[in-house]
Design a protein around this motif. Structure first.
Motif, short mmCIF file in Angstrom:
data_model
loop_
_atom_site.label_atom_id
_atom_site.label_comp_id
_atom_site.label_asym_id
_atom_site.label_seq_id
_atom_site.Cartn_x
_atom_site.Cartn_y
_atom_site.Cartn_z
N MET A 42 0.84 -1.21 0.00
CA MET A 42 0.00 0.00 0.00
C MET A 42 0.87 1.25 0.00
SD MET A 42 -2.96 -1.02 2.76
CE MET A 42 -4.20 -2.29 2.41
N PHE A 43 1.91 1.24 0.83
CA PHE A 43 2.80 2.41 0.89
C PHE A 43 3.53 2.60 -0.43
CE2 PHE A 43 7.01 4.21 1.43
CZ PHE A 43 6.71 5.43 2.02
N CYS A 44 4.13 1.52 -0.95
CA CYS A 44 4.88 1.62 -2.19
C CYS A 44 4.00 2.11 -3.33
CB CYS A 44 5.50 0.28 -2.55
SG CYS A 44 6.75 -0.29 -1.38
N ASN A 45 2.79 1.58 -3.39
CA ASN A 45 1.86 1.97 -4.44
C ASN A 45 1.46 3.44 -4.28
OD1 ASN A 45 0.08 1.11 -6.70
ND2 ASN A 45 -1.50 1.78 -5.28
N THR A 46 1.21 3.84 -3.04
CA THR A 46 0.84 5.23 -2.77
C THR A 46 1.93 6.18 -3.22
OG1 THR A 46 -0.60 4.68 -0.90
CG2 THR A 46 0.38 6.88 -0.91
N LYS A 47 3.15 5.87 -2.85
CA LYS A 47 4.28 6.73 -3.19
C LYS A 47 4.44 6.87 -4.70
CE LYS A 47 9.31 6.81 -2.57
NZ LYS A 47 10.46 6.10 -1.95
N ASN A 48 4.43 5.76 -5.41
CA ASN A 48 4.63 5.81 -6.86
C ASN A 48 3.44 6.44 -7.58
OD1 ASN A 48 7.26 4.59 -7.25
ND2 ASN A 48 6.34 2.73 -6.45
N PHE A 49 2.25 6.13 -7.12
CA PHE A 49 1.05 6.69 -7.75
C PHE A 49 1.04 8.22 -7.64
CE2 PHE A 49 -3.29 8.21 -7.77
CZ PHE A 49 -3.89 7.50 -8.80
N LEU A 50 1.26 8.73 -6.43
CA LEU A 50 1.18 10.18 -6.24
C LEU A 50 2.36 10.90 -6.89
CD1 LEU A 50 -0.17 10.37 -2.58
CD2 LEU A 50 -1.39 10.89 -4.70
N GLN A 51 3.54 10.29 -6.85
CA GLN A 51 4.67 10.92 -7.54
C GLN A 51 4.44 10.96 -9.05
OE1 GLN A 51 8.11 8.74 -6.06
NE2 GLN A 51 8.42 10.20 -4.39
N HIS A 52 3.79 9.94 -9.58
CA HIS A 52 3.43 9.92 -10.99
C HIS A 52 2.51 11.08 -11.34
CE1 HIS A 52 2.41 8.20 -14.94
NE2 HIS A 52 1.14 8.42 -14.64
N HIS A 53 1.70 11.51 -10.38
CA HIS A 53 0.76 12.61 -10.61
C HIS A 53 1.32 13.95 -10.14
CE1 HIS A 53 -2.05 9.28 -11.25
NE2 HIS A 53 -2.79 10.14 -11.90
N GLY A 54 2.63 14.05 -9.95
CA GLY A 54 3.27 15.33 -9.70
C GLY A 54 3.44 15.70 -8.24
N TYR A 55 3.14 14.78 -7.33
CA TYR A 55 3.29 15.07 -5.91
C TYR A 55 4.69 14.70 -5.43
CZ TYR A 55 -1.79 15.70 -5.61
OH TYR A 55 -3.08 16.14 -5.79
N HIS A 56 5.22 15.49 -4.52
CA HIS A 56 6.53 15.25 -3.93
C HIS A 56 6.34 14.76 -2.50
CE1 HIS A 56 8.80 17.42 -7.16
NE2 HIS A 56 7.63 18.04 -7.28
N LEU A 57 7.09 13.73 -2.12
CA LEU A 57 7.00 13.18 -0.77
C LEU A 57 7.85 13.99 0.19
CD1 LEU A 57 6.14 11.04 1.30
CD2 LEU A 57 8.03 9.61 0.49
N ILE A 58 7.21 14.49 1.24
CA ILE A 58 7.91 15.19 2.31
C ILE A 58 7.78 14.34 3.57
CG2 ILE A 58 7.88 17.24 3.79
CD1 ILE A 58 6.93 18.84 1.40
N GLY A 59 8.93 14.06 4.19
CA GLY A 59 8.90 13.15 5.32
C GLY A 59 8.48 11.78 4.87
N GLY A 60 7.64 11.13 5.67
CA GLY A 60 7.19 9.79 5.30
C GLY A 60 5.75 9.70 4.89
N ASP A 61 5.00 10.85 4.95
CA ASP A 61 3.57 10.73 4.69
C ASP A 61 2.90 11.94 4.03
OD1 ASP A 61 3.69 12.48 6.81
OD2 ASP A 61 2.68 11.16 8.25
N HIS A 62 3.63 13.04 3.82
CA HIS A 62 3.04 14.22 3.21
C HIS A 62 3.41 14.28 1.72
CE1 HIS A 62 2.06 15.41 7.22
NE2 HIS A 62 1.70 16.63 6.89
N PHE A 63 2.42 14.34 0.87
CA PHE A 63 2.64 14.45 -0.58
C PHE A 63 2.09 15.80 -1.04
CE2 PHE A 63 2.53 9.98 0.41
CZ PHE A 63 3.51 9.41 -0.40
N VAL A 64 2.92 16.61 -1.68
CA VAL A 64 2.51 17.96 -2.04
C VAL A 64 2.83 18.27 -3.50
CG1 VAL A 64 2.82 18.78 0.32
CG2 VAL A 64 4.68 19.05 -1.33
N LEU A 65 1.97 19.05 -4.12
CA LEU A 65 2.26 19.59 -5.43
C LEU A 65 3.17 20.80 -5.27
CD1 LEU A 65 -1.28 19.47 -7.11
CD2 LEU A 65 0.64 17.91 -7.50
N GLU A 66 3.83 21.22 -6.33
CA GLU A 66 4.78 22.32 -6.24
C GLU A 66 4.11 23.64 -5.93
OE1 GLU A 66 7.46 22.46 -9.54
OE2 GLU A 66 8.16 20.39 -9.25
#
Length: 464
Positions: A278-302
């Motif tokens: 679930m974590f690996c999928n979440t990370k790759n999915f959101l990064q694919h959509h332009g989100y950057h991972l901050i820390g271990g759980d925050h995904f943000v757009l630029e």
């Protein structure tokens, strides 16, 4: 929106076998690290002078956190301090006591500019419109707020009205976090938080229309009945709402501390390996959509202010999660709120009756305190850099002639993480690799003096 075929592609893009083996190797508990010493090291406050702790800080600015404990319903997964109440009049006296507490701290913070105000809970939207205005007006009356002060809050989409969002906007709020957890009916029923996508969409659309420049959705993985596919569907729904920030947190099941979580024991939880996927999928999915991972759980757009904070090196990790400020000082107001000044922190009583008694008597309602010594402040400096930027130069924390001696034990332990491909070490500098993201708490715990005895960590949740 991605299809199920795309979902499978994201799920298998990581080397699950490798990470699974490493997860078993590093399967020990560790703190979440919102401060150091950790909150578990706090002790009952007896004759603690909050004024002395505040005056110890040389910072010219501070943030304010206000805890609103009231909720309309009890969410079974929740790990926050909250009280179930149906009648908004329950909050009338509470706001009066909050203002009494402001009076106590007004002379202590008169020379500090307030950078940020955050309303958390509980559900801040439990407050009536009149009480919202009364609370914000009191803040302006007792502290130095400016046109640059940033206001943020958390809301429950089930009970938040468009009128409340508009009022919060008029009061200066520009950042909002929407507690979703999961979009699926079956999971919502299990955690006792049933809300429709339409209700969630309404809150987000209204916030966007009225000038909120940072909109966050809180999601969980590891809840009962969740699957890798259903978590991916949650991400799809969040991305479709075009929000600038998504927080995806692993659910921590601790029913001994939070009794309501016992209700979840009736249902099956995802297996550990499934949660890893679930974590690996979440990370790759959101990064694919332009989100950057901050820390271990925050995904943000630029476009999100949190992304700029990373570039400007003014990101903070504290009891609110990740924050944006030039000063780490935080004044916590309300029951259970935590204040942080000059490396030490203190927490208010969790009992509303005790809070009322203290504030009515014009006394600080402090119940627990943890005071950091010099070594602990150095430890927090290292951990803080890792949590915010995933890298640290130990030579910048201590002088070149001292860091190798001071961190001799830690440097020896770090080599194991380097051999496993979780960090890169170059001289006094090291950074966390892509595979190391999920082991960030483990890496931080190397600098925790209690690492020498893992029994000390049994009271915490799993680090992975």
């Amino acid at each position: 929106m991605c299809t199920q075929k795309d979902s499978a592609q994201f799920t298998h893009s990581e080397s699950i076998d490798k990470l699974s083996k490493l997860a078993k190797k590093y399967a020990y508990s560790a703190p979440g690290y919102f401060a150091y010493p950790t909150f578990a090291d706090s002790h009952n406050a007896q004759n603690v002078n909050a004024a002395e702790l505040i005056y110890a800080s040389r910072q010219e600015s501070a943030s304010i956190y206000i805890h609103i404990p009231f909720c309309r319903t009890l969410c079974f997964h929740c790990g926050c301090h909250e009280e179930v109440a149906q009648d908004r009049r329950e909050a009338v006296e509470y706001i009066d006591r909050l203002i009494d507490e402001m009076v106590i701290y007004k002379p202590l913070l008169y020379n500090k500019r307030i950078e940020r105000v955050h309303l958390g809970g509980g559900c801040p939207n439990f407050l009536s419109e009149h009480l919202i205005v009364k609370l914000i007006s009191a803040l302006y009356n007792h502290f130095t707020l400016t046109c640059d002060t940033v206001f943020s809050l958390e809301v429950d989409p089930l009970t938040t009205t468009a009128g409340q969002i508009v009022l919060f906007s008029k009061c200066g709020f520009s950042r909002i976090s929407v507690g979703v957890q999961d979009f699926h009916d079956n999971v919502q029923r299990v955690i006792n938080k049933v809300q429709s996508k339409e209700q969630i969409r309404s809150v987000i659309d209204t916030a966007s229309a009225y000038g909120f420049n940072s909109i966050n959705i809180d999601l969980f993985y590891g809840l009962p009945l969740q699957t890798v596919e259903s978590v991916t569907e949650n991400l799809q729904a969040a991305v479709a709402m075009d929000i600038s920030r998504v927080t995806v947190t692993k659910y921590e099941h601790r029913p001994a501390i939070f009794p309501a979580q016992r209700e979840l024991d009736k249902y099956p939880f995802p297996e550990e390996n499934e949660q890893l996927m679930m974590f690996c999928n979440t990370k790759n999915f959101l990064q694919h959509h332009g989100y950057h991972l901050i820390g271990g759980d925050h995904f943000v757009l630029e476009r999100d202010p949190l992304f700029l904070a990373v570039k400007e090196k003014r990101l903070l990790r504290n009891f609110l999660g990740y924050d944006i400020a030039y000063s780490a000082d935080v004044l916590g107001l309300g029951v259970s709120s935590i204040s942080h000044f000059a490396g030490s922190y203190f927490q208010n009583t969790q009992r509303r009756v005790d809070y009322y008694r203290a504030t009515e008597q014009k006394k600080s309602p402090v119940a627990k305190v943890a005071i950091a010594d010099r070594r602990e402040k150095v430890t927090w400096s290292v951990i803080h850099n890792l949590l915010c930027y995933k890298q640290v130069d130990l030579q910048n924390v201590l002088t070149a002639s001292h860091y190798q001696h001071h961190f001799q034990r830690e440097l020896a332990l770090l080599h194991d993480f380097e051999e496993d491909g979780l960090i890169n070490i170059t001289g006094s500098h090291f950074d966390v690799t892509n595979d190391g993201d999920i082991f960030l708490r483990n890496i931080c715990s190397v600098f925790d003096v209690r690492t020498t005895n893992k029994q000390n960590f049994c009271r915490f949740s799993s680090a992975i």
